[in-house]
Design a protein around this motif. Sequence first.
Motif, short mmCIF file in Angstrom:
data_model
loop_
_atom_site.label_atom_id
_atom_site.label_comp_id
_atom_site.label_asym_id
_atom_site.label_seq_id
_atom_site.Cartn_x
_atom_site.Cartn_y
_atom_site.Cartn_z
N CYS A 174 1.11 -1.39 -0.18
CA CYS A 174 0.03 -0.22 -0.24
C CYS A 174 0.89 1.11 0.05
CB CYS A 174 -0.72 -0.35 0.99
SG CYS A 174 -2.37 -0.97 0.66
N TRP A 234 -6.96 2.53 -3.47
CA TRP A 234 -5.86 1.89 -2.92
C TRP A 234 -5.82 1.80 -1.71
CZ3 TRP A 234 -2.23 -1.38 -3.81
CH2 TRP A 234 -2.05 -2.26 -5.48
N PRO A 242 -7.33 -1.09 -0.02
CA PRO A 242 -6.52 -1.80 1.21
C PRO A 242 -5.57 -1.42 2.46
CG PRO A 242 -6.08 -2.10 0.04
CD PRO A 242 -7.43 -0.63 -0.13
N MET A 243 -5.32 -0.35 1.76
CA MET A 243 -4.74 0.61 3.31
C MET A 243 -5.55 0.73 4.41
SD MET A 243 -1.89 2.17 4.52
CE MET A 243 -1.32 2.91 3.44
#
Length: 388
Positions: free
Chosen positions: A278, A298, A301-302
Amino acid sequence: MASPPGRQLVASVAAVVVVAATVGALVGGFPDLHVYRYAGQSVLDQWPAYRYDDPVTGYPLTYPPFAALLMVPVALLPGWAAAGLWTGLSAGCLAAVVVLVRREQGRPVPWAWVPAASLAALALEPVWQNYAFGQVNAILMLLVLVDVLRPERRWSGVLVGIAAGVKLAPLVFVVLLLVVGQRAAAARAAAAFAATVVVGLVAFPGAASYWTDGLLDPGRVGPPALAHNQSVSGALTRVLGAPPPAVLWLAVAVPLTAGVLLVARAWWRRGDRVIAACLGALAMLLASPVSWSHHWVWAMPMALALWQRSRVAALLWTAVFVARPMLWLPWAEGRELDWRWWEHVPGNAYVLASLGIVAWLAVTARAGAPSSRGRRSSSSCSRRARRR
């Protein structure tokens, strides 16, 4: 054969795909998908798509020639079917990212968790923008994560190279793989990307013009000052009132990208590959001349990665992408160039949130030793590599 829990998990992802595909087929009209279909049709008709804009949206084709080759299937479908297929594929990739991240963290993935997380992700502005535009970002994110989280596998790196062949920005992950010592995977990624360039030049009419003309045109993808451009270059453009000189942009972006990748390496060494991946994505988004808000998928997922480290950090991070502060201000038609000094804080929210989380992760990485999960993951990967 998959175990019963495994079958339930596959069924839950499939349910997400079916629901999303149905909604996509009914809604349709996704502007970037129109451009993708135009690109695919230009391959079939051997038409120089870079010379003309998509007749439906008026948008130009801004991706490398290889991307157009991959869009041939959606060009062959009726519009409603293409919209359904694309939306279902994007939703399936986002659901798969949830499963992939949770498993990499050593966390259970109950079957009901996948549709719930997929639905909750719609609160994030980058995610729903990705759907609304019919964008490719969710698909590329999954390709990158599959390779980066398990670079020891024989063919790891190839998917990163293919992702870079569709959009150039994932080339940052080749550097990340080098920085964390995965030279073989980085070499495969570079080779795969080079192959996409060659294939595109051979199969796509007028492909050379992308590399000689379109690539060097900073305005080819839209006005760089637009609030949705959450990158270092976009922030500098809004602050300065004009696109920054290349020397200034590079003087800011290159050291910043290098610093983020070094923090990613620190987390990789601690055994947390999700956070490292990430962080690689943040380096990519900050460094790219244009990072539209839908590129920031993103953020999802971070958020999952941060949740395992700090609930407060995860909630603060998520709140930025739910609130989308840059759209609280006057924007579009050059209004960003008239922002007062304090308006650049909410106006560059994604950039500043990224810098803040990178700084926090840099301090946190130095404060502790590798986690037990990380040591188990690293030792497990080493054993798998030795068996091969």
